[in-house]
Write an enzyme that holds these catalytic residues in place. Structure first.
Site, PDB file in Angstrom:
ATOM      1  N   LYS A   9       0.827  -1.201   0.000  1.00  0.00           N
ATOM      2  CA  LYS A   9       0.000   0.000   0.000  1.00  0.00           C
ATOM      3  C   LYS A   9       0.874   1.268   0.000  1.00  0.00           C
ATOM      4  O   LYS A   9       2.077   1.190   0.273  1.00  0.00           O
ATOM      5  CB  LYS A   9      -0.923  -0.030   1.229  1.00  0.00           C
ATOM      6  N   TYR A  49     -12.225  -1.607  -3.511  1.00  0.00           N
ATOM      7  CA  TYR A  49     -12.779  -1.871  -2.182  1.00  0.00           C
ATOM      8  C   TYR A  49     -14.307  -1.777  -2.154  1.00  0.00           C
ATOM      9  O   TYR A  49     -14.895  -1.521  -1.099  1.00  0.00           O
ATOM     10  CB  TYR A  49     -12.173  -0.911  -1.159  1.00  0.00           C
ATOM     11  N   ASN A 112      -1.860  -0.068   7.107  1.00  0.00           N
ATOM     12  CA  ASN A 112      -1.303  -1.352   7.541  1.00  0.00           C
ATOM     13  C   ASN A 112      -0.433  -2.011   6.480  1.00  0.00           C
ATOM     14  O   ASN A 112      -0.268  -3.221   6.460  1.00  0.00           O
ATOM     15  CB  ASN A 112      -2.426  -2.265   8.043  1.00  0.00           C
ATOM     16  N   HIS A 115      -1.839  -5.503   1.514  1.00  0.00           N
ATOM     17  CA  HIS A 115      -3.145  -6.121   1.275  1.00  0.00           C
ATOM     18  C   HIS A 115      -2.952  -7.556   0.803  1.00  0.00           C
ATOM     19  O   HIS A 115      -1.980  -7.858   0.116  1.00  0.00           O
ATOM     20  CB  HIS A 115      -3.906  -5.346   0.181  1.00  0.00           C
ATOM     21  N   GLU A 126      -9.921  -9.558  -7.673  1.00  0.00           N
ATOM     22  CA  GLU A 126      -8.844  -8.587  -7.454  1.00  0.00           C
ATOM     23  C   GLU A 126      -7.704  -8.748  -8.456  1.00  0.00           C
ATOM     24  O   GLU A 126      -7.128  -7.753  -8.908  1.00  0.00           O
ATOM     25  CB  GLU A 126      -8.321  -8.725  -6.018  1.00  0.00           C
TER      26      GLU A 126
END
Ligand code: UDP
Ligand code: MG
Length: 139
Positions: A9, A49, A112, A115, A126
């Site tokens: 990310k 998302y 975080n 992914h 995805e």
């Protein structure tokens, strides 16, 4: 043999963790069969998302995901989906097990660093969201 999608990310890229994340996956028997750097716009992050649309964190999450470049990759291996998620650790780094990527490097539940798809159907969606068949190279 299974495939999954992982993303370093924007926070992970800014923290110079591209290599660290890939190394962790490779060391654990996963093969990187597709890889690129992208800069998602807001609409692309929202589409990725979409499953979280309506949740309280959706707006902030999609802003964050379109705040800088990411590295997207397709991983292949035995149990790739679960293995990737184990190496990442829990969504909230405070709850992630010692030694996991999120425990080691993440700032908070939103930022975080990494992914990973959570099941075979999401993995298929995805992977197709960012890669076409000609961009995947199993070896
Ligand atoms: N997220 C957040 N707040 C939450 C839950 C999730 O900001 O309370 C963000 C976080 O970046 C997470 C992403 O939304 O990685 C997707 O959430 P999910 O529950 O799918 O977690 P993941 O599968 O990434 O562990
Ligand atoms: Mg998820």
């Amino acid at each position: 043999m299974q495939r999954t999608l992982s993303i370093v990310k924007p926070d992970g890229v800014k923290k110079n963790l591209i290599g660290e994340v890939i190394k962790r996956f490779e060391e654990n028997g996963l093969r990187v069969i597709g890889l690129k750097m992208i800069y998602m716009d807001k609409r692309e992050a929202e589409g990725f998302y979409a499953v979280h649309r309506g949740k309280p964190f959706y707006e902030s999450l999609t802003q964050f995901m379109s705040s800088g470049p990411s590295v997207v990759m397709v991983l292949e291996g035995d149990n790739a989906i679960l293995k990737t998620r184990e190496l990442m650790g829990a969504t909230d780094p405070r709850e992630a097990k010692e030694g996991t990527l999120r425990r080691q490097y993440a700032n908070n539940i939103e930022r975080n660093i990494v992914h990973g798809s959570d099941g075979p159907e999401t993995a298929a969606f995805e992977i197709g969201y960012f890669f076409n068949a000609l961009e995947l190279f199993p070896y």
